[in-house]
Design an enzyme around this catalytic site. Structure first.
Site, short mmCIF file in Angstrom:
data_model
loop_
_atom_site.label_atom_id
_atom_site.label_comp_id
_atom_site.label_asym_id
_atom_site.label_seq_id
_atom_site.Cartn_x
_atom_site.Cartn_y
_atom_site.Cartn_z
N ASP A 71 -17.08 -15.49 -14.39
CA ASP A 71 -15.82 -15.84 -14.29
C ASP A 71 -15.59 -17.33 -15.07
O ASP A 71 -14.16 -17.67 -15.20
CB ASP A 71 -16.49 -16.94 -12.95
CG ASP A 71 -16.49 -18.31 -12.20
OD1 ASP A 71 -14.90 -18.56 -12.80
OD2 ASP A 71 -16.56 -19.02 -11.09
N ASP A 105 -13.90 -20.84 -11.65
CA ASP A 105 -13.81 -21.47 -10.04
C ASP A 105 -13.78 -20.67 -8.79
O ASP A 105 -13.57 -19.93 -8.61
CB ASP A 105 -11.98 -21.52 -10.01
CG ASP A 105 -11.48 -20.30 -10.57
OD1 ASP A 105 -12.25 -19.55 -11.42
OD2 ASP A 105 -10.29 -20.27 -10.94
N HIS A 144 -6.92 -6.00 -0.40
CA HIS A 144 -5.89 -4.84 -0.68
C HIS A 144 -4.65 -5.09 0.30
O HIS A 144 -5.09 -5.78 1.45
CB HIS A 144 -6.23 -3.86 0.14
CG HIS A 144 -5.07 -2.84 -0.03
ND1 HIS A 144 -4.37 -2.12 -0.59
CD2 HIS A 144 -4.87 -1.92 1.77
CE1 HIS A 144 -4.10 -1.40 -0.44
NE2 HIS A 144 -3.93 -1.22 0.36
N ASP A 165 -12.39 -16.82 -18.03
CA ASP A 165 -10.91 -17.26 -18.19
C ASP A 165 -9.99 -18.43 -18.55
O ASP A 165 -9.54 -18.86 -18.77
CB ASP A 165 -10.66 -16.84 -17.11
CG ASP A 165 -11.22 -16.80 -15.73
OD1 ASP A 165 -11.69 -18.20 -15.44
OD2 ASP A 165 -11.26 -16.76 -14.59
N SER A 167 0.94 -1.24 0.18
CA SER A 167 -0.28 -0.02 0.21
C SER A 167 0.96 0.72 0.15
O SER A 167 1.69 1.39 -0.20
CB SER A 167 -0.94 -0.20 1.00
OG SER A 167 -1.75 1.04 0.85
N ASP A 177 -8.71 -5.59 -5.33
CA ASP A 177 -7.77 -4.66 -4.15
C ASP A 177 -9.62 -3.16 -4.62
O ASP A 177 -9.16 -2.43 -5.37
CB ASP A 177 -6.65 -3.83 -4.66
CG ASP A 177 -6.65 -3.20 -3.88
OD1 ASP A 177 -6.76 -2.39 -2.90
OD2 ASP A 177 -4.91 -2.90 -3.58
CA LIG Z 1 -12.53 -17.74 -13.17
#
Ligand SMILES: [Ca+2]
Length: 525
Positions: free
Chosen positions: A254, A261, A443, A257, A185, A404
């Site tokens: 989801d 998962d 974060h 990609d 950070s 984040d």
């Molecule tokens: Ca995925």
């Protein structure tokens, strides 16, 4: 020549005194005698031996269990307006691993990072931390104190580094073999400032979720706060609506990609439109969004833009970061929704305009951004040319979490891409600088994705043995039990499932170019 000889004699004398006074614990000057060290602009306030066992840091009620160490407390005053507190801890000689590992801060938090120092000390490293020259997390310290703003921006960390190296040298009889900086950070910002401004300070630097684009991020906070609050200052979104958005983001993206998962690999490839959650006629509630809420969410995704030219000023916050957990830091609440005014509005009031009554309504994004970048460049660390750090053999690991909600990871990735461009491409960059972005990580830590990993050891291996990290193995735990592991891959690579075995086991994944990159390069078809 004579001066060098004299210096050598002085060190030899100090060493001799130290060995007589304390033959066992420290090789160099005895701990107590470090108090007489003279370093320009620095006063050593105390040097105290701390026995192994419980140590309760100032301001805390929770004792830490630590090995024996020599605790040196110092104050640096590089200007008449400066008051920079520094602590340096040196392990006993038989416990010292020969390394120095400095630690960074969080937020504008003006305090010594005792917990992080404890972690470094337990590894056997000498360590140091600074309060960056002020007390507390509020930016009001900068009111009428421009030099303190510079201390916070970069000077305190550099002075801490110089001071600590000398203290360690005198305490142990030699300089540390290798020096490291570890922070997340604001600590990540400090890490990047050191790599850019003082490339000789550290052999290895670990920059987590770096808030190094601090000036523009401050404009981003104003943008996102303005987008999510009504004219009367009331928030447009709440935890329930934010959680509904995160669920919808994951449901929509989801599988894109290539692996269902529960995690979105790279939210930049997710084009989820919050309007798909718009309430139908006559319905309202937590699972749907009003028109006002849809617009607010979209603006936070879009990020700050110039109202006149449309030029991006700061990236938006990523899809999936809205509310992936219950705590404020795991959602937009802590830095965007909950504050009564935009986070860090004091930067405008106290650092920039010297007007405590400055109001957001008077902000001119174009004019005021140009003014800020000209007046307080010391508050950011955005130089893309890391040639000096690379040339001195430095190694840099940056990491970020793809969800984040505090420091948008897109900004860290954009910085990495800009450095790669400046340094002649990814190949010439990965020699010394690697970025790891964790899907589903918030974060600095936490989140639904694997988010615990030992980047410090990876950095040490790289610096000391030349073994570059081809992946960081991250784990996710529930109730203290690991329930998923996954490799984090050096950007632009992503972790790809091999097709067999558990999707919760890191061994069943390999690091590879992302699907779209393979398509565009034609290497896979
Ligand atoms: Ca995925």
């Amino acid at each position: 020549m004579a001066r060098r000889l004299l210096g050598g004699l002085l060190v030899a004398q100090l060493l001799a005194v130290g060995q007589l006074a304390r033959p066992a614990a420290f090789q160099g000057t005895s701990c107590g005698e470090l108090a007489v060290l003279t370093i320009p602009d620095v006063t050593i306030n105390a040097a105290t031996e701390v026995a192994a066992g419980a140590f309760t840091p100032p301001g805390s009620k929770t004792p830490l269990t630590l090995p024996a160490f020599c605790r040196v407390e110092a104050t640096a005053r590089p200007t008449t307006d400066s008051e920079i507190k520094i602590e340096v801890w040196i392990p006993a000689a038989d416990a010292w691993n020969g390394k120095f590992q400095a630690v960074g801060n969080g937020g504008y938090q003006g305090s010594i990072s005792y917990l992080a120092m404890a972690t470094a000390l337990r590894r056997g490293s000498a360590t140091a931390s600074t309060d960056t020259g002020h007390t507390g997390d509020d930016v009001i310290f900068g009111q009428g104190h421009p030099e303190k703003v510079i201390d916070f921006g970069w000077r305190a960390i550099h002075l801490m580094t110089d001071t600590a190296k000398l203290v360690v040298r005198n305490a142990t009889g030699r300089f540390a073999d290798k020096s490291y900086f570890v922070g997340c950070s604001s600590g990540g910002h400090q890490a990047m400032s050191e790599a850019q401004r003082f490339p000789d300070d550290y052999d290895g630097i670990l920059a987590g979720a770096p808030a190094n684009n601090r000036i523009r991020q401050t404009f981003g906070f104003v943008w996102s706060w303005s987008a999510t609050h009504r004219a009367d200052g009331t928030p447009i979104l709440d935890q329930a609506s934010l959680a509904a958005v995160t669920n919808a983001v994951v449901a929509a993206c989801d599988a894109r990609d290539g692996l269902k998962d529960g995690l979105v690999d790279d939210p930049r490839r997710c084009t989820f439109d919050p309007a798909t959650l718009a309430c139908g006629a006559g319905t309202n509630g937590a699972s749907c969004l009003t028109k006002e809420q849809v617009e607010a969410v979209q603006k936070v995704y879009d990020g700050a833009k110039s109202p006149t030219t449309g030029e991006p000023i700061f990236t938006g916050w990523p899809r999936g970061s809205e509310a992936f957990g219950d705590s404020a830091i795991q959602s937009w609440r802590q830095y965007i929704l909950a504050p009564k005014e935009p986070s860090r509005i004091g930067v405008f009031r106290y650092f920039l305009f010297h007007d405590p009554n400055w109001k957001v309504s008077s902000l001119d994004y174009d004019r005021d951004l140009a003014y800020a970048e000209q007046r307080i460049p010391h508050l950011a660390a955005v130089d893309h040319d890391l040639t000096p750090f690379k040339k001195r053999g430095g190694k840099l690991i940056m990491y970020a979490g793809w969800v984040d909600p505090v420091v948008p990871p897109q900004d860290n990735v954009a910085y990495y891409e800009a450095v790669a461009k400046k340094m002649g491409g990814y190949e010439k960059t990965r020699d010394f600088f690697r970025l790891f972005v964790a899907p589903g990580m918030g974060h600095c830590a936490g989140g639904p994705g694997p988010n615990q990993f030992d980047a410090v050891t990876a950095l040490e291996q790289w610096v000391e043995k030349g073994v570059a990290p081809d992946a960081l193995i991250a784990s996710h735990s529930t109730g203290g039990k690991v329930d998923r592991s996954r490799p984090l891959c050096p950007y632009p690579q992503v972790a790809r499932y091999k097709g067999t075995g558990s999707i919760d086991e890191a061994a069943n994944f390999t690091c590879a170019a992302p699907a779209a990159a393979r398509r565009s390069s034609g290497s896979n078809r």
